[in-house]
Design an enzyme around this catalytic site. Structure first.
Site, PDB file in Angstrom:
ATOM      1  N   ASP A 154      -0.547  -7.237   3.980  1.00 31.00           N
ATOM      2  CA  ASP A 154      -0.127  -8.471   4.650  1.00 31.00           C
ATOM      3  C   ASP A 154       0.758  -9.339   3.763  1.00 31.00           C
ATOM      4  OD1 ASP A 154      -2.644  -8.651   3.260  1.00 31.00           O
ATOM      5  OD2 ASP A 154      -2.961 -10.665   4.079  1.00 31.00           O
ATOM      6  N   HIS A 155       0.977  -8.904   2.501  1.00 31.94           N
ATOM      7  CA  HIS A 155       1.823  -9.693   1.599  1.00 31.94           C
ATOM      8  C   HIS A 155       3.143  -9.003   1.252  1.00 31.94           C
ATOM      9  CE1 HIS A 155      -1.286 -12.785   0.801  1.00 31.94           C
ATOM     10  NE2 HIS A 155      -2.044 -11.800   1.275  1.00 31.94           N
TER      11      HIS A 155
ATOM     12  N   HIS B 268       0.596  -9.597  -4.552  1.00 32.58           N
ATOM     13  CA  HIS B 268      -0.267  -8.421  -4.721  1.00 32.58           C
ATOM     14  C   HIS B 268       0.041  -7.411  -3.633  1.00 32.58           C
ATOM     15  CE1 HIS B 268      -2.551 -10.742  -1.770  1.00 32.58           C
ATOM     16  NE2 HIS B 268      -3.443  -9.790  -1.620  1.00 32.58           N
TER      17      HIS B 268
ATOM     18  N   ASP C 232      -4.164 -14.788  -2.227  1.00 33.63           N
ATOM     19  CA  ASP C 232      -5.550 -14.361  -2.086  1.00 33.63           C
ATOM     20  C   ASP C 232      -6.336 -14.443  -3.398  1.00 33.63           C
ATOM     21  OD1 ASP C 232      -4.289 -13.812   0.237  1.00 33.63           O
ATOM     22  OD2 ASP C 232      -5.014 -11.754   0.439  1.00 33.63           O
TER      23      ASP C 232
ATOM     24  N   HIS D  52      -3.615 -18.562   5.390  1.00 36.54           N
ATOM     25  CA  HIS D  52      -4.313 -17.280   5.319  1.00 36.54           C
ATOM     26  C   HIS D  52      -5.668 -17.383   6.018  1.00 36.54           C
ATOM     27  CE1 HIS D  52      -5.724 -13.462   3.420  1.00 36.54           C
ATOM     28  NE2 HIS D  52      -4.441 -13.197   3.296  1.00 36.54           N
TER      29      HIS D  52
ATOM     30  N   HIS E  26      -8.887 -11.262  -7.264  1.00 31.64           N
ATOM     31  CA  HIS E  26      -8.919 -10.691  -5.921  1.00 31.64           C
ATOM     32  C   HIS E  26      -9.366  -9.236  -6.042  1.00 31.64           C
ATOM     33  CE1 HIS E  26      -7.990 -10.770  -1.735  1.00 31.64           C
ATOM     34  NE2 HIS E  26      -6.884 -10.063  -1.788  1.00 31.64           N
TER      35      HIS E  26
ATOM     36  N   HIS F 102      -1.739  -5.944  -1.195  1.00 36.84           N
ATOM     37  CA  HIS F 102      -2.339  -5.827   0.139  1.00 36.84           C
ATOM     38  C   HIS F 102      -1.201  -5.989   1.147  1.00 36.84           C
ATOM     39  CE1 HIS F 102      -6.680  -6.819  -1.270  1.00 36.84           C
ATOM     40  NE2 HIS F 102      -6.467  -5.520  -1.194  1.00 36.84           N
TER      41      HIS F 102
HETATM   42 ZN   LIG Z   1      -3.894 -11.422   2.292  1.00 35.21          ZN
HETATM   43 ZN   LIG Z   2      -5.308  -9.652  -0.371  1.00 32.03          ZN
END
Ligand SMILES: [Zn+2]
Ligand SMILES: [Zn+2]
Length: 308
Positions: free
Chosen positions: A66-67, A62, A212, A270, A142, A64
């Site tokens: 951090d990914h 996805h 997530d 995570h 999510h 976000h």
């Molecule tokens: Zn994340």
């Molecule tokens: Zn996320």
């Protein structure tokens, strides 16, 4: 065939000095596949002596940051290294727009073909397949469209019982027997029976990556009896309400999913940066599902062939 998971990063969104954002390498045979690509992933690959040039494909769960904030650096470095092999990229459809804009503004022309496949998060489906395995998306819930990935080995050939092989057998006989075909003489009588010379193939192994997501049991039927399950465990039960509100899970909830699907092993990661210790998250999950491990950076988890 080698089937391994190497954890490059398993931190959550807020950076800390002792964790890196999400990224994992799946090794299948002699091919590498990257799942998620948090900031700094290319450096983590170097630390693990995994040559990025050997990556066949990248799967982004996805959008976000951090990914996938490590993706621009990695893709650009591959071009600086004069990669020529095609690279497959799977991710939410917005990723293509983001990359196009970045490459446009930086006047980047890749040395290789980057083939983008948009994932439809609404419809779980097989998005990649070769002779050895398939990759299927998993429906996660999510704050933005998000999918997990299920890597499933295909059933291999039957195994020859070496002690049974006869001098009269040729290469073609062995090939047919491994494929499960009985061999007949020209007059139609049975010459070699599959059951006499081979054992059944090992059961296919599988790995599910569930990044997530809010706790949702609807996931369970998709990952029944998976050998190894990675499930996010951002919070602990003391923050269960916060987990629900932010569409994340607790360590206990991750373990409930592992238990419900009959997973062989659970990896949790995570973890929120609010927790300075990971031990209590592990304890919370192990109380429900004892075969739980922390997805710690630099660790490699082997999926050994299962006994028949
Ligand atoms: Zn994340
Ligand atoms: Zn996320």
């Amino acid at each position: 065939m080698t089937f391994q998971i190497t954890i490059l990063g398993s931190g959550s969104a807020s950076p800390t000095l002792h964790s890196f954002p999400s990224a994992q390498v799946v090794t299948l045979g002699n091919e590498y596949y990257l799942i998620d690509c948090g900031e700094g992933t290319q450096y983590r690959l170097m630390e693990q002596h995994i040559r990025p040039g050997r990556l066949k494909g990248i799967f982004i769960s996805h959008l976000h940051g951090d990914h996938y904030f490590g993706l621009f650096g990695l893709l650009t470095s591959l071009s600086l290294g004069q990669r020529t092999d095609e690279l497959l990229l799977f991710g939410p459809k917005g990723l293509n727009d983001i990359l196009t804009e970045i490459f446009r503004h930086s006047d980047t022309r890749l040395s290789y073909l980057l083939t983008f496949h948009a994932i439809d998060a609404e419809k779980p489906s097989v998005i990649y397949e070769n002779t050895l395995f398939t990759v299927q998306t998993l429906p996660l819930l999510h704050r933005v469209p998000c999918t997990g990935f299920l890597f499933r080995e295909k059933t291999g050939n039957r195994k020859l019982r070496k002690e049974k092989i006869l001098p009269a057998m040729n290469h073609e006989h062995l090939r047919l027997l491994k494929e499960g075909q009985d061999i007949y003489k020209a007059d139609g009588t049975l010459l070699y029976a599959v059951e006499d010379f081979t054992n059944p193939p090992s059961p296919p192994r599988s790995y599910a990556y569930c990044s997530d997501t809010i706790f949702q049991e609807a996931l369970v039927p998709y990952i029944k009896e998976v050998d190894c399950l990675y499930h996010e465990a951002t919070f602990r039960e003391d923050q269960a309400a916060r987990a629900t509100k932010t569409y994340h899970s607790t360590a206990r909830q991750a373990a409930l999913i592992a238990k419900a699907c009959g997973a062989g092993r659970l990896l949790i990661g995570h973890l929120s940066s609010r927790y300075s210790e990971s031990g209590p998250s592990l304890d919370e999950a192990r109380a429900v599902f004892p075969e739980t491990h922390l997805a710690s950076e630099g660790e490699t988890f082997d999926l050994p062939s299962r006994p028949r």
